[in-house]
Design a protein around this motif. Structure first.
Motif, PDB file in Angstrom:
ATOM      1  N   ASP A 191      67.000  18.235  59.836  1.00  0.00           N
ATOM      2  CA  ASP A 191      66.298  19.485  60.153  1.00  0.00           C
ATOM      3  C   ASP A 191      67.219  20.698  60.080  1.00  0.00           C
ATOM      4  O   ASP A 191      66.833  21.809  60.437  1.00  0.00           O
ATOM      5  CB  ASP A 191      65.654  19.409  61.537  1.00  0.00           C
ATOM      6  CG  ASP A 191      66.677  19.237  62.646  1.00  0.00           C
ATOM      7  OD1 ASP A 191      67.884  19.101  62.352  1.00  0.00           O
ATOM      8  OD2 ASP A 191      66.275  19.225  63.825  1.00  0.00           O
ATOM      9  N   TYR A 203      67.702  19.189  72.475  1.00  0.00           N
ATOM     10  CA  TYR A 203      66.703  18.811  71.485  1.00  0.00           C
ATOM     11  C   TYR A 203      66.993  17.407  70.975  1.00  0.00           C
ATOM     12  O   TYR A 203      68.073  16.858  71.164  1.00  0.00           O
ATOM     13  CB  TYR A 203      66.691  19.823  70.329  1.00  0.00           C
ATOM     14  CG  TYR A 203      66.287  21.224  70.768  1.00  0.00           C
ATOM     15  CD1 TYR A 203      65.063  21.451  71.404  1.00  0.00           C
ATOM     16  CD2 TYR A 203      67.132  22.313  70.562  1.00  0.00           C
ATOM     17  CE1 TYR A 203      64.693  22.715  71.823  1.00  0.00           C
ATOM     18  CE2 TYR A 203      66.762  23.596  70.974  1.00  0.00           C
ATOM     19  CZ  TYR A 203      65.545  23.782  71.614  1.00  0.00           C
ATOM     20  OH  TYR A 203      65.189  25.045  72.031  1.00  0.00           O
ATOM     21  N   VAL A 208      62.623  14.879  64.042  1.00  0.00           N
ATOM     22  CA  VAL A 208      62.057  16.229  64.097  1.00  0.00           C
ATOM     23  C   VAL A 208      61.066  16.333  65.250  1.00  0.00           C
ATOM     24  O   VAL A 208      60.915  17.373  65.879  1.00  0.00           O
ATOM     25  CB  VAL A 208      61.390  16.571  62.743  1.00  0.00           C
ATOM     26  CG1 VAL A 208      60.726  17.946  62.798  1.00  0.00           C
ATOM     27  CG2 VAL A 208      62.408  16.516  61.624  1.00  0.00           C
ATOM     28  N   MET A 211      60.206  17.255  69.600  1.00  0.00           N
ATOM     29  CA  MET A 211      61.266  18.223  69.394  1.00  0.00           C
ATOM     30  C   MET A 211      62.317  18.183  70.512  1.00  0.00           C
ATOM     31  O   MET A 211      63.514  18.232  70.250  1.00  0.00           O
ATOM     32  CB  MET A 211      60.656  19.623  69.300  1.00  0.00           C
ATOM     33  CG  MET A 211      61.637  20.691  68.904  1.00  0.00           C
ATOM     34  SD  MET A 211      60.814  22.274  68.717  1.00  0.00           S
ATOM     35  CE  MET A 211      60.054  22.050  67.110  1.00  0.00           C
ATOM     36  N   GLU A 353      60.977  26.140  72.541  1.00  0.00           N
ATOM     37  CA  GLU A 353      60.819  25.276  71.366  1.00  0.00           C
ATOM     38  C   GLU A 353      61.949  25.565  70.386  1.00  0.00           C
ATOM     39  O   GLU A 353      62.461  26.688  70.304  1.00  0.00           O
ATOM     40  CB  GLU A 353      59.463  25.555  70.695  1.00  0.00           C
ATOM     41  CG  GLU A 353      58.256  25.208  71.573  1.00  0.00           C
ATOM     42  CD  GLU A 353      58.171  23.725  71.868  1.00  0.00           C
ATOM     43  OE1 GLU A 353      58.203  22.931  70.929  1.00  0.00           O
ATOM     44  OE2 GLU A 353      58.073  23.381  73.078  1.00  0.00           O
ATOM     45  N   GLN A 354      62.320  24.557  69.643  1.00  0.00           N
ATOM     46  CA  GLN A 354      63.396  24.711  68.684  1.00  0.00           C
ATOM     47  C   GLN A 354      62.908  25.554  67.490  1.00  0.00           C
ATOM     48  O   GLN A 354      61.835  25.318  66.943  1.00  0.00           O
ATOM     49  CB  GLN A 354      63.836  23.325  68.180  1.00  0.00           C
ATOM     50  CG  GLN A 354      65.167  23.332  67.458  1.00  0.00           C
ATOM     51  CD  GLN A 354      65.636  21.919  67.162  1.00  0.00           C
ATOM     52  OE1 GLN A 354      64.834  21.004  66.967  1.00  0.00           O
ATOM     53  NE2 GLN A 354      66.947  21.748  67.115  1.00  0.00           N
ATOM     54  N   THR A 355      63.711  26.527  67.142  1.00  0.00           N
ATOM     55  CA  THR A 355      63.339  27.393  66.019  1.00  0.00           C
ATOM     56  C   THR A 355      63.412  26.610  64.711  1.00  0.00           C
ATOM     57  O   THR A 355      64.413  25.930  64.444  1.00  0.00           O
ATOM     58  CB  THR A 355      64.284  28.608  65.938  1.00  0.00           C
ATOM     59  OG1 THR A 355      64.301  29.247  67.213  1.00  0.00           O
ATOM     60  CG2 THR A 355      63.833  29.585  64.880  1.00  0.00           C
ATOM     61  N   ILE A 356      62.367  26.711  63.927  1.00  0.00           N
ATOM     62  CA  ILE A 356      62.347  26.009  62.642  1.00  0.00           C
ATOM     63  C   ILE A 356      63.169  26.820  61.644  1.00  0.00           C
ATOM     64  O   ILE A 356      62.962  28.029  61.461  1.00  0.00           O
ATOM     65  CB  ILE A 356      60.904  25.825  62.137  1.00  0.00           C
ATOM     66  CG1 ILE A 356      60.130  24.960  63.146  1.00  0.00           C
ATOM     67  CG2 ILE A 356      60.886  25.201  60.754  1.00  0.00           C
ATOM     68  CD1 ILE A 356      58.647  24.844  62.842  1.00  0.00           C
TER      69      ILE A 356
END
Ligand SMILES: [Ca+2]
Ligand SMILES: [Ca+2]
Length: 358
Positions: A191, A203, A208, A211, A353-356
């Motif tokens: 990722d 995380y 993926v 998350m 949330e984890q930044t994409i």
């Protein structure tokens, strides 16, 4: 008796009045001829049938007390009744023991049933889970706990060397085993974030989705039932509450390394620096650095990340890494994850949330 006999005789010979009073026009005013014997026979017959209860019938019945024995029907009925009685007694003789024995197994069968059902009801799986998650420590393990053996906090020497990390992703090979990541690939799940980077920020380095590491099953959360602090730890590690007050809790790896969370009560008026000078024997305040973790909790940590402190009004919560058999540190990044995920109490802060990555 004599009087009764005399009277009986008299009554038997004297015709009833109603018979004597026959109107004269029937026999021409002549004296009638009455046949008493015939009358007596009629009376006797009615007495045998039991339908007459006057004095004449009783006399006639007395004359033949067992007259019914001459009646064939009565004999048949009597013999039949005796036969049925005998058959009934014989039947009862054989059936009654069977009836007495039949209830015995009927009672014996239901008795074991509740005994079998009770253990099934009394085995809640939760107790087993608790025993697996929070283990009882042996005396030897308690002796090796620096905080408990001497009643004062003891700290490891400053260790800067980590154990082997082949792919240089800030997760040692042993840590990659614990979290199921590839020790030969710096970004196991592809990722764009390297494995150690994801672990440090709470995380999931192995996939993926989910998350967050707490949702992945690779890490668990321990909530101290008395002091109410919360901490993440590797799901493969063991948790052991040392004392009844749960001031000391050990999170242990199979290598012998463990992280101890220790609760040291202090007065609200006392500063952390004063507490540190009093309790952190052999430690230098100059080695500490302030930091804020992923839950926005402020704390202090030692330069090598092997000790961390969180201060509340009533206590200082200390996280101390204790190395196992080697001088190198195989789980420093686990220690960092625990410091980053630590909360002195329940908080409404949520890890974002984890930044994409683009
Ligand atoms: Ca690695
Ligand atoms: Ca990754």
């Amino acid at each position: 008796m004599l009087f009764w006999k005399k009277d009986k005789t008299h009554k038997a010979e004297t015709p009833p009045e109603n018979i004597l009073k026959i109107p004269e026009e029937f026999y021409g005013a002549k004296d009638p001829v009455v046949h008493y014997a015939k009358q007596a026979a009629i009376v006797q017959k009615t007495a045998v049938n039991g339908k007459s209860t006057d004095r004449f019938s009783s006399v006639a019945a007395g004359a033949s007390k067992f007259g019914f024995l001459h009646n064939k029907k009565m004999i048949y009925i009597l013999v039949g009744a005796v036969f049925l009685l005998v058959v009934g007694l014989i039947s009862w003789y054989y059936i009654s023991p069977a009836l007495k024995q039949t209830p015995a197994p009927a009672v014996a069968v239901p008795e074991p049933k509740p005994k079998l059902e009770e253990p099934v009801v009394e085995t809640p799986p939760e107790e087993i889970v608790l025993e697996e998650e929070v283990a009882t420590l042996t005396e030897e393990e308690i002796k090796t706990s620096p905080s408990l053996s001497g009643q004062t906090l003891q700290f490891p020497m400053i260790l800067l060397a980590n154990s082997a990390d082949i792919d240089s992703d800030s997760m040692t090979d042993l840590e990659e085993e614990v979290f199921g990541t590839d020790s030969g690939t710096w970004d196991t799940d592809g990722d764009g974030y390297y494995d150690g980077q994801e672990l440090f920020n709470l995380y999931n380095p192995a996939g993926v989705a989910p998350m967050k590491i707490i949702d992945s099953g690779l890490a668990k959360e321990y909530v101290n039932p008395i002091w109410q602090y919360r901490v993440y730890y590797p799901a493969q590690w063991q948790v052991g509450e040392v004392d009844d007050e749960k001031k000391a809790v050990l999170f242990s790896a199979i290598t012998g390394d463990y992280v101890e969370v220790f609760v040291s009560p202090k007065d609200a008026a006392e500063t952390f620096e004063d507490w540190f000078a009093r309790e952190a024997t052999g430690q230098s305040y100059a080695d500490l650095q302030p930091f804020t973790n992923r839950f926005q909790e402020a704390g202090w940590k030692r330069s090598d990340d092997l000790t961390a402190y969180f201060i509340t009004d009533s206590a200082v919560l200390v996280l101390v890494y204790n190395p196992g058999v080697t001088d190198s540190v195989p789980f420093r990044h686990v220690m960092q994850m625990m410091s980053q995920g630590f909360r002195p109490s329940k908080t409404s802060v949520i890890v974002p949330e984890q930044t994409i990555l683009p």
